[in-house]
Enzyme design. Sequence first.
Site, PDB file in Angstrom:
ATOM      1  N   LYS A  42       2.363  -3.277   7.335  1.00  0.00           N
ATOM      2  CA  LYS A  42       2.606  -3.486   5.914  1.00  0.00           C
ATOM      3  C   LYS A  42       4.038  -3.104   5.538  1.00  0.00           C
ATOM      4  O   LYS A  42       4.679  -3.794   4.724  1.00  0.00           O
ATOM      5  CB  LYS A  42       1.612  -2.682   5.073  1.00  0.00           C
ATOM      6  CG  LYS A  42       0.187  -3.204   5.124  1.00  0.00           C
ATOM      7  CD  LYS A  42       0.068  -4.635   4.612  1.00  0.00           C
ATOM      8  CE  LYS A  42       0.330  -4.745   3.124  1.00  0.00           C
ATOM      9  NZ  LYS A  42       0.147  -6.148   2.635  1.00  0.00           N
TER      10      LYS A  42
ATOM     11  N   GLU B 252       0.337   3.651   1.884  1.00  0.00           N
ATOM     12  CA  GLU B 252       0.360   4.182   3.244  1.00  0.00           C
ATOM     13  C   GLU B 252       1.688   3.957   3.950  1.00  0.00           C
ATOM     14  O   GLU B 252       1.970   4.597   4.963  1.00  0.00           O
ATOM     15  CB  GLU B 252      -0.793   3.588   4.061  1.00  0.00           C
ATOM     16  CG  GLU B 252      -2.147   3.992   3.534  1.00  0.00           C
ATOM     17  CD  GLU B 252      -3.291   3.581   4.451  1.00  0.00           C
ATOM     18  OE1 GLU B 252      -3.145   3.689   5.682  1.00  0.00           O
ATOM     19  OE2 GLU B 252      -4.334   3.151   3.921  1.00  0.00           O
TER      20      GLU B 252
ATOM     21  N   THR C 256       0.815  -1.208   0.000  1.00  0.00           N
ATOM     22  CA  THR C 256       0.000   0.000   0.000  1.00  0.00           C
ATOM     23  C   THR C 256       0.853   1.264   0.000  1.00  0.00           C
ATOM     24  O   THR C 256       1.992   1.258   0.496  1.00  0.00           O
ATOM     25  CB  THR C 256      -0.921   0.018   1.232  1.00  0.00           C
ATOM     26  OG1 THR C 256      -1.563   1.293   1.351  1.00  0.00           O
ATOM     27  CG2 THR C 256      -0.122  -0.217   2.508  1.00  0.00           C
TER      28      THR C 256
END
Length: 339
Positions: free
Chosen positions: A152, A126, A124
């Site tokens: 992540k 993010e 991701t």
Amino acid sequence: MDKVLVTGGAGFIGSHFVKRILQADDVAQVTVLDALTYAGHTENLGEAFLNPKLTFVHGNIVDADLVDQLVQNHTAVVHFAAESHVDRSFSTAGTFLTTNVLGTQTLANAAMRHGVQRFVHVSTDEVYGPLLEGAATEDDPLRPTVPYAASKAASDLVALSYYRTYDVPVCVTRSSNNYGPRQHPEKIVPLFVTRLLRGQPVSLHDRGQHVRNWLHVEDNCAAIELVLRGGVPGEIYNIGGGTDMTSKELTGKLLRLCDADWDSVAYIPDRLSNDLRYALDWSKIADLGYEPVRDFEAGLAETVAWYQSHPDWWTPLTRNSAATCPRVNLDTAQEPQHV
């Protein structure tokens, strides 16, 4: 590629990818491994079960014995399985670390032992943290701000370490916000659509100025397939959609599509550590031939139309939302929201 193992293949993005890769002539078998948590449903695969290439296995990526058994019979792994909701990560960070980090290590370890030819780890934007200006490149440092993003980022590093240490052919993809049919109504687009369709209000954090890049799920899956086929082992590929907007701008579009007005919108205090802006530079994956083809306005209208015509799919999920989506903000009026 011959035989492809897809983890999290009954989830939102994973199920779209499975349907796509099943159409490939050079793919003889696709195995889906999914724990079927609240966000994974066999219904997401639908007609894919009619394809004799597809095998479904109900199981968890932290089950080392099961993972080893499956990986040894596949030539490629595409790893979607993850805990992915920011609000949930505030109250259950341990679950996110276990699934996202240990699960990735378990898969990578099996891939090392059995010599898989391709391993795509799906991540991701993010992980880069907030950017007030500019766009993150694959070489930028990771600055995650919430437990989800941190898990992540850690899983990305674990996956890449198996390339650098053991020569496992790992590629990492990092995409911006996905939207499209069959997305669980904890995410902002289906959350707002399903509430507005029921005549219920929606909530915008702060003044709705958080900026996200929006990517149709089918464009993301096309990019992931390009990386699976032609990505350079050890490399990271950002996947963007080319459509940046604030959450307030997105809300205005959803209001129009759902025939609602701004009286349906409440402004509430911002949630914990809500990053103001994400942005990706995706020029690197363009060299593999990637170009998003789904027009955002048309894609969003098609997505809303899908929810309008499939209340039987999302109504049970909204009934269970109070039990499945913990509300950690002290403002009791806040609806769970993830962007």
